[in-house]
Structure formats: structure tokens, C-alpha cells
Design a protein around this motif. Structure first.
Motif, short mmCIF file in Angstrom:
data_model
loop_
_atom_site.label_atom_id
_atom_site.label_comp_id
_atom_site.label_asym_id
_atom_site.label_seq_id
_atom_site.Cartn_x
_atom_site.Cartn_y
_atom_site.Cartn_z
N HIS A 3 33.40 42.89 32.30
CA HIS A 3 34.15 44.11 32.05
C HIS A 3 33.20 45.28 31.92
O HIS A 3 32.03 45.11 31.64
CB HIS A 3 35.05 43.97 30.81
N GLY A 10 41.21 54.83 31.55
CA GLY A 10 41.95 53.80 30.85
C GLY A 10 42.87 54.42 29.82
O GLY A 10 42.77 55.60 29.50
N ASP A 36 40.03 43.81 31.20
CA ASP A 36 40.23 44.24 32.58
C ASP A 36 41.70 44.57 32.90
O ASP A 36 41.98 45.64 33.44
CB ASP A 36 39.67 43.21 33.56
N SER A 39 42.60 47.83 31.50
CA SER A 39 41.67 48.92 31.86
C SER A 39 41.00 49.53 30.63
O SER A 39 40.92 50.75 30.51
CB SER A 39 42.40 50.00 32.66
N SER A 41 38.22 50.86 28.54
CA SER A 41 36.87 51.41 28.65
C SER A 41 36.73 52.51 27.60
O SER A 41 36.62 53.68 27.92
CB SER A 41 36.61 51.95 30.05
#
Length: 137
Positions: A3, A10, A36, A39, A41
Motif C-alpha cells: 500500500h 483518498g 487499498d 484508497s 493515503s
């Protein structure tokens, strides 16, 4: 599962990981699976007490190692609190276990990965000074 942490985007800009000893380690396993697809981050990661160790594992991409090491240590003892029982270093069994997991899992390379990750804040939780259990430092 690989990741990416630190890129902008995100649905969430911050991630907070609660404390609670071994109970907080589920967060790392969840993130290994959900990072993942969601999303994730985050630009800021915050960990409280044991959640800080889980957050460090997430940022260093070694959450599974942190969990496995803690489980190994938990299997080797029948309790982890014993605030009145300290070892020769003045640490409780619980504190000693945390120290061992940090030393075993957060290698220099992983520490560098954490240092290059998004802003990381840690809150160290402890009982109020006037209400500490006997032997607690």
C-alpha cells in the motif's frame, strides 16, 4: 499486501488509531486488508498508546510482524498487567513486551520508512499521577 502511504488523495486525510493494549492490534490487520480498496493515503497518522505501535507497523508496512510478535509474547505468559510486579529494569510485564516488540519489529530500515511517511503523532497514555497502581512508575 502493498500500500502507498503519504500520497494526497483518498477519502480520508487523517487516521487515528486508538489504544488499548493487545486489543488495538486489530487495527493493523484491518488496514492491511482495507488500505487499498478504501484508497487510504492519510496525510496525518495519530496513535494513542498501543495504537501508536499499530500505527507505526502500518506506516512501516510491517503490521503483520507487529501482531505476530505480540501474539508470540502473549503465548509465553499467563498475564500481562501485574502493576506491582516489575523486572530488574523497573518495567511491568506489559511494558517489557511493548519494548521487545518495538525492538524486534521496528528495525532501522523500518524506522526510516516511518520517518519518511506522513506526519505521525503519538500520545502516550498512563493513569493520572495521583491514582497509579502500587509499583507503577
Amino acid at each position: 499486501m502493498a500500500h502507498v502511504v503519504g500520497s494526497i488523495g483518498g477519502p480520508f486525510s487523517q487516521l487515528v488509531m486508538s489504544g488499548g493494549g493487545l486489543r488495538c492490534l486489530w487495527q493493523g490487520g484491518f488496514l492491511d486488508i482495507a488500505c487499498d480498496p478504501l484508497s487510504l493515503s492519510p496525510q496525518r497518522v495519530i496513535g494513542v498508546s498501543g495504537g501508536a505501535l499499530s500505527a507505526a507497523g502500518f506506516l512501516a508496512h510491517c503490521g503483520g510482524d507487529v501482531l505476530d510478535r505480540f501474539l508470540d509474547l502473549a503465548r509465553s505468559t499467563d498475564h500481562n498487567l501485574g502493576f506491582d510486579q516489575v523486572n530488574q529494569d523497573g518495567l511491568t510485564l506489559h511494558q517489557s513486551a511493548y519494548r521487545r516488540v518495538v525492538g524486534d519489529c521496528l528495525t532501522r530500515d523500518r524506522q526510516e520508512t516511518i520517518a519518511g511517511a506522513p506526519h505521525f503523532q503519538i500520545l502516550i497514555a498512563r493513569p493520572p499521577s495521583g491514582r497509579r497502581p502500587p509499583g507503577f512508575r
